[in-house]
Design an enzyme around this catalytic site. Structure first.
Site, PDB file in Angstrom:
ATOM      1  N   ARG A 106       0.848  -1.177   0.000  1.00 51.14           N
ATOM      2  CA  ARG A 106       0.000   0.000   0.000  1.00 51.14           C
ATOM      3  C   ARG A 106       0.883   1.226   0.000  1.00 51.14           C
ATOM      4  O   ARG A 106       1.698   1.406   0.901  1.00 51.14           O
ATOM      5  CB  ARG A 106      -0.871  -0.030   1.266  1.00 51.14           C
ATOM      6  N   THR A 110      -0.675   7.554  -0.776  1.00 49.25           N
ATOM      7  CA  THR A 110      -2.036   7.542  -1.338  1.00 49.25           C
ATOM      8  C   THR A 110      -2.924   6.462  -0.732  1.00 49.25           C
ATOM      9  O   THR A 110      -4.141   6.475  -0.929  1.00 49.25           O
ATOM     10  CB  THR A 110      -1.973   7.280  -2.854  1.00 49.25           C
ATOM     11  N   ASP A 202       1.302  -1.954  12.221  1.00 48.01           N
ATOM     12  CA  ASP A 202       1.624  -2.471  10.883  1.00 48.01           C
ATOM     13  C   ASP A 202       1.977  -3.956  11.012  1.00 48.01           C
ATOM     14  O   ASP A 202       3.010  -4.320  11.574  1.00 48.01           O
ATOM     15  CB  ASP A 202       2.810  -1.682  10.307  1.00 48.01           C
ATOM     16  N   ASP A 205       5.399  -5.192   9.511  1.00 46.04           N
ATOM     17  CA  ASP A 205       6.561  -4.762  10.298  1.00 46.04           C
ATOM     18  C   ASP A 205       6.659  -5.526  11.611  1.00 46.04           C
ATOM     19  O   ASP A 205       7.752  -5.922  12.029  1.00 46.04           O
ATOM     20  CB  ASP A 205       6.481  -3.251  10.572  1.00 46.04           C
TER      21      ASP A 205
HETATM   22  C1  PRP Z   1      -0.825  -3.966   4.678  1.00 43.91           C
HETATM   23  C2  PRP Z   1      -1.637  -5.220   4.937  1.00 43.91           C
HETATM   24  C3  PRP Z   1      -2.512  -5.314   3.723  1.00 43.91           C
HETATM   25  C4  PRP Z   1      -2.779  -3.855   3.396  1.00 43.91           C
HETATM   26  C5  PRP Z   1      -4.132  -3.485   3.951  1.00 43.91           C
HETATM   27  O1  PRP Z   1       0.232  -4.265   3.839  1.00 43.91           O
HETATM   28  O2  PRP Z   1      -0.870  -6.365   5.157  1.00 43.91           O
HETATM   29  O3  PRP Z   1      -1.888  -5.961   2.619  1.00 43.91           O
HETATM   30  O4  PRP Z   1      -1.760  -3.090   4.046  1.00 43.91           O
HETATM   31  O5  PRP Z   1      -4.490  -2.206   3.574  1.00 43.91           O
HETATM   32  P1  PRP Z   1      -5.657  -1.903   2.553  1.00 43.91           P
HETATM   33  O6  PRP Z   1      -6.838  -2.746   2.920  1.00 43.91           O
HETATM   34  O7  PRP Z   1      -5.912  -0.430   2.780  1.00 43.91           O
HETATM   35  O8  PRP Z   1      -5.175  -2.170   1.157  1.00 43.91           O
HETATM   36  P2  PRP Z   1       1.437  -3.232   3.542  1.00 43.91           P
HETATM   37  O9  PRP Z   1       1.099  -2.286   2.460  1.00 43.91           O
HETATM   38  O10 PRP Z   1       1.850  -2.594   4.835  1.00 43.91           O
HETATM   39  O11 PRP Z   1       2.565  -4.167   2.947  1.00 43.91           O
HETATM   40  P3  PRP Z   1       3.464  -5.279   3.703  1.00 43.91           P
HETATM   41  O12 PRP Z   1       2.564  -6.451   4.032  1.00 43.91           O
HETATM   42  O13 PRP Z   1       4.490  -5.613   2.671  1.00 43.91           O
HETATM   43  O14 PRP Z   1       4.046  -4.647   4.939  1.00 43.91           O
END
Ligand code: PRP
Length: 213
Positions: A106, A110, A202, A205
């Site tokens: 994500r 944005t 997160d 993380d």
């Molecule tokens: C997080 C989570 C989901 C997403 C959820 O991933 O694991 O994939 O955000 O958000 P959304 O419903 O608004 O799309 P992240 O972008 O932090 O990536 P990562 O798992 O690589 O840390």
């Protein structure tokens, strides 16, 4: 958000207990991973309750016994990175599932999903696709994954998420009303940064010990 027969929020004392330890910012990375593992097992049980079976006889040391095998082919789709934490527990319950990874993150500015990896085999769509990701916040990542899986050719799509926001669930339901959603807990809301409140921070993380703080 509609609570329908397609939306399942788990209600079990052990789920409530393990969610609490998962959320606690005092929990270590190892504890966090263990909690995800336990909660994913509950999600796998709930999300497979209606699977069809075919009869199968096996020989026990004493004699023949009537049994069952799983009828549909099942694909397990972890969304990288944090979805990786749900693979082993779900695969433990469905050992023959095929695992296909979807790379998505994500954009921090944005909050829109960016796909960076997808290698689904052409012309070999599974009967059921189970998308695993611990967090469903805005629903952008899950909606993008569902669109990819529909193009692949799977219509029975099940989302397994540990924690969700009502806004994200509503967005998935609005775009893909036939999607089955299984979550351990639906939290109150998203904040201005599109983080789930109270949430758990997160997930990626915390799972991989990469928190900045
Ligand atoms: C997080 C989570 C989901 C997403 C959820 O991933 O694991 O994939 O955000 O958000 P959304 O419903 O608004 O799309 P992240 O972008 O932090 O990536 P990562 O798992 O690589 O840390």
């Amino acid at each position: 958000m509609t609570h329908s027969s397609l939306l399942h929020e788990l209600d079990h004392p052990l789920v409530h207990y393990h969610m609490t330890v998962l959320r606690d910012c005092q929990s270590s990375g190892e504890q966090f991973r263990n909690q995800i593992d336990r909660l994913a097992t509950f999600l796998a049980i709930e999300a497979t309750r209606d699977l069809t079976l075919t009869p199968q006889t096996v020989q026990t040391p004493i004699g023949p016994a009537d049994g069952h095998m799983l009828a549909p082919s099942i694909a397990l789709i972890p969304i990288l990175r944090a979805g990786l934490g749900l693979v082993n527990p779900v695969l433990g319950m469905i050992p023959q599932a095929q695992v296909y990874h979807l790379g998505m993150y994500r954009d921090e500015r944005t909050a829109e999903p960016v796909e960076y990896y997808c290698k689904l085999p052409e012309n070999r769509a599974a009967d059921i696709a189970m998308v695993v990701d611990p967090m469903l916040a805005t629903g952008g990542s899950i909606r993008s994954a569902i669109a990819t899986l529909k193009r692949w050719g799977t219509n029975d799509i099940r989302v397994l998420s540990v924690l969700a926001a009502p806004e994200g669930i509503a967005a998935v339901q609005a775009e893909f009303p036939d999607t089955k959603i299984y979550v351990c807990k639906i939290d109150k809301q998203l904040d201005s940064r599109k983080f789930i409140v109270p949430g758990l921070g997160d997930a990626g993380d915390r799972m991989f010990n990469t928190s900045k703080a």
